[in-house]
Design a protein around this motif. Sequence first.
Motif, PDB file in Angstrom:
ATOM      1  N   ARG A 292       0.847  -1.185   0.000  1.00  0.00           N
ATOM      2  CA  ARG A 292       0.000   0.000   0.000  1.00  0.00           C
ATOM      3  C   ARG A 292       0.887   1.240   0.000  1.00  0.00           C
ATOM      4  O   ARG A 292       1.813   1.351   0.810  1.00  0.00           O
ATOM      5  CB  ARG A 292      -0.911  -0.021   1.234  1.00  0.00           C
ATOM      6  CG  ARG A 292      -2.052   0.962   1.181  1.00  0.00           C
ATOM      7  CD  ARG A 292      -2.979   0.765   2.381  1.00  0.00           C
ATOM      8  NE  ARG A 292      -3.521  -0.591   2.416  1.00  0.00           N
ATOM      9  CZ  ARG A 292      -4.584  -0.993   1.699  1.00  0.00           C
ATOM     10  NH1 ARG A 292      -5.197  -0.138   0.901  1.00  0.00           N
ATOM     11  NH2 ARG A 292      -5.004  -2.235   1.809  1.00  0.00           N
ATOM     12  N   ARG A 293       0.610   2.151  -0.921  1.00  0.00           N
ATOM     13  CA  ARG A 293       1.443   3.350  -1.061  1.00  0.00           C
ATOM     14  C   ARG A 293       1.176   4.324   0.079  1.00  0.00           C
ATOM     15  O   ARG A 293       0.049   4.456   0.565  1.00  0.00           O
ATOM     16  CB  ARG A 293       1.147   4.034  -2.401  1.00  0.00           C
ATOM     17  CG  ARG A 293       1.607   3.260  -3.627  1.00  0.00           C
ATOM     18  CD  ARG A 293       3.056   3.528  -3.925  1.00  0.00           C
ATOM     19  NE  ARG A 293       3.265   4.878  -4.411  1.00  0.00           N
ATOM     20  CZ  ARG A 293       3.236   5.212  -5.708  1.00  0.00           C
ATOM     21  NH1 ARG A 293       2.999   4.293  -6.642  1.00  0.00           N
ATOM     22  NH2 ARG A 293       3.470   6.451  -6.081  1.00  0.00           N
ATOM     23  N   SER A 294       2.234   5.017   0.482  1.00  0.00           N
ATOM     24  CA  SER A 294       2.085   6.027   1.533  1.00  0.00           C
ATOM     25  C   SER A 294       1.686   7.382   0.967  1.00  0.00           C
ATOM     26  O   SER A 294       1.154   8.222   1.691  1.00  0.00           O
ATOM     27  CB  SER A 294       3.406   6.166   2.300  1.00  0.00           C
ATOM     28  OG  SER A 294       4.456   6.548   1.409  1.00  0.00           O
ATOM     29  N   ASP A 295       1.934   7.587  -0.348  1.00  0.00           N
ATOM     30  CA  ASP A 295       1.663   8.888  -0.951  1.00  0.00           C
ATOM     31  C   ASP A 295       0.363   8.924  -1.745  1.00  0.00           C
ATOM     32  O   ASP A 295      -0.012   9.974  -2.272  1.00  0.00           O
ATOM     33  CB  ASP A 295       2.812   9.304  -1.863  1.00  0.00           C
ATOM     34  CG  ASP A 295       3.077   8.273  -2.964  1.00  0.00           C
ATOM     35  OD1 ASP A 295       2.620   7.119  -2.822  1.00  0.00           O
ATOM     36  OD2 ASP A 295       3.742   8.620  -3.961  1.00  0.00           O
ATOM     37  N   ARG A 296      -0.341   7.809  -1.846  1.00  0.00           N
ATOM     38  CA  ARG A 296      -1.619   7.762  -2.546  1.00  0.00           C
ATOM     39  C   ARG A 296      -2.382   6.527  -2.081  1.00  0.00           C
ATOM     40  O   ARG A 296      -1.786   5.576  -1.599  1.00  0.00           O
ATOM     41  CB  ARG A 296      -1.421   7.749  -4.061  1.00  0.00           C
ATOM     42  CG  ARG A 296      -0.667   6.538  -4.590  1.00  0.00           C
ATOM     43  CD  ARG A 296      -0.449   6.609  -6.091  1.00  0.00           C
ATOM     44  NE  ARG A 296       0.440   7.706  -6.455  1.00  0.00           N
ATOM     45  CZ  ARG A 296       0.813   7.959  -7.690  1.00  0.00           C
ATOM     46  NH1 ARG A 296       0.350   7.216  -8.692  1.00  0.00           N
ATOM     47  NH2 ARG A 296       1.643   8.952  -7.949  1.00  0.00           N
ATOM     48  N   PRO A 297      -3.700   6.511  -2.238  1.00  0.00           N
ATOM     49  CA  PRO A 297      -4.469   5.371  -1.732  1.00  0.00           C
ATOM     50  C   PRO A 297      -4.292   4.122  -2.600  1.00  0.00           C
ATOM     51  O   PRO A 297      -4.025   4.206  -3.799  1.00  0.00           O
ATOM     52  CB  PRO A 297      -5.916   5.880  -1.802  1.00  0.00           C
ATOM     53  CG  PRO A 297      -5.900   6.921  -2.872  1.00  0.00           C
ATOM     54  CD  PRO A 297      -4.555   7.585  -2.767  1.00  0.00           C
ATOM     55  N   GLY A 298      -4.423   2.960  -1.966  1.00  0.00           N
ATOM     56  CA  GLY A 298      -4.432   1.713  -2.709  1.00  0.00           C
ATOM     57  C   GLY A 298      -3.104   0.985  -2.706  1.00  0.00           C
ATOM     58  O   GLY A 298      -2.053   1.508  -2.322  1.00  0.00           O
ATOM     59  N   ILE A 299      -3.166  -0.292  -3.172  1.00  0.00           N
ATOM     60  CA  ILE A 299      -1.994  -1.156  -3.267  1.00  0.00           C
ATOM     61  C   ILE A 299      -1.492  -1.140  -4.699  1.00  0.00           C
ATOM     62  O   ILE A 299      -2.259  -1.301  -5.646  1.00  0.00           O
ATOM     63  CB  ILE A 299      -2.349  -2.597  -2.853  1.00  0.00           C
ATOM     64  CG1 ILE A 299      -2.894  -2.616  -1.424  1.00  0.00           C
ATOM     65  CG2 ILE A 299      -1.142  -3.509  -2.962  1.00  0.00           C
ATOM     66  CD1 ILE A 299      -3.410  -3.982  -1.001  1.00  0.00           C
TER      67      ILE A 299
END
Length: 521
Positions: A292-299
């Motif tokens: 899961r990205r820390s700078d945008r939603p989602g995997i």
Amino acid sequence: MRTSDWVASPWRRRVVVAAAGALPVLAFPAPDLWWFAYVALVPWMLVVRTAPTGRRALYDGWIGGFGFMLAMHHWLLPNLHVFTFVIAGLLGSLWAPWAWLVRRFLVGTPSPGRVAAALLVVPSGWLVIELVRSWQGLGGPWGLLGSSQWQVAPALRLASVGGVWLISFLVVAVNVAVAVLVAVRRSRAPALAGLVAAAVVTSAVWLWSPRPELRDEARIAVVQPGVTEGPDNRFTREEALTRRLVGQDLDLIVWGESSVGYDLADRPDLADRIASLARETDTNILVNVDARRSDRPGIYKSSVLVGPDGPTGDRYDKMRLVPFGEYIPARSLLGWATSVGEAAGEDRRRGTEQVVFDSGTGLRIGPMVCFESAFPDMSRHLARDGAELLLAQSATSTFQQSWAPEQHASLAALRAAETGRPMAHATLTGVSAVYGADGERVGSWLGTDESTTAVYEVPLASGTTLYVRYGDWPVQAALLVLLVWSAFEGVRTVRLRRRTGPPPPAPPARTAHGSPARPVR
């Protein structure tokens, strides 16, 4: 006994057609009987040509397509269970029109002209099916018939001219010719001429098609940790294997898909450990982050380049996801697949564009992730954008004991030959492989039982193949052939109706006494 007599029973016919449709899978790894592809469709076509009606031929095409799709994707059964049959049934329907074409041209005793037309129209119909099912939403281009020829040098040369599409067209055309030679004695001349034409085209391409111009070599290392439990153990094993590469004078080190199970921005300790490896080996490392990205939603699944000072900023987010494995198409409708198998509980997010970046030594690399190596257009676009080395980071540990790892590794040979660029296929658990710009294997495969590293001296190449320059022209030609044939059939039908005129009026009804009945007013 004639074929039509033997398959007279409806149930027997269904079983025979499904089995005949499944035969081409033997031409792919692991059986790898590449030569069988040139006759694998003959039993299916021989049964279809005996269909008493066009409707029956459509049904034979569907059942045969079901057999083909189920055989090509049988390794999904432990994970998708009954849904594998649903997918095979839906995709198998694509072959219904193709079977209708087979019957239309080969039923009975076709004339030489009809056989000659079949050598163009029937392969064109097959090619359009492969085009349609190559759409990611329908599963993508896994098991294209031309891919079975991945280790045949003349076929790889054909790929440099017209991609895997041109190989598929010629393979189906040869099957049509063989079917005619087996079943139609009076029209063997055009079938023999078709075989000669296929041999002439292949020879001409072999002699005169442009070849990659080899130049410098790049030293590429692949790290294959093997089967491990959990992302932490996997990372530790990859770290230990990478340290073996100290002092190897490398241009790039490649880890497999999902080699890092955490976002590096959230886990700076992991980023520091990879950077330390880059300093020790004096080589940048291409890892793959599944998190899961820390700078945008989602995997996202992302190829990330890490240098001595940490991530370099070069990143590619996977664009084409694996249906059901990484997302569920029309989840509101098909979400029940998660209850009967190991389908994705949460859809992965897609990247927006392909990227080419510098490995750190001046080598221009074009990354792809896993399933994306099956798409000819993706590698072609990377070659157009200046990639000198194509890379696919993959993980097939779920299907470790199946034919899937070898089939997947073989696709890189086609992509290399199509683009005139070497390609490395790096996996977590095997099979890892590297191919030169002509599609020939460089070094040896790393099998599914190996946990190791391998260094490959990969010859780089320049120049542009005809396939990179002109794209999917065989598919466009196939569509044109079908369009011309449809127009010809339409004109022919109109002329026949004009010649015969309207049907004569029905005779008046008569009474029980034989006199004409009076009209009702």
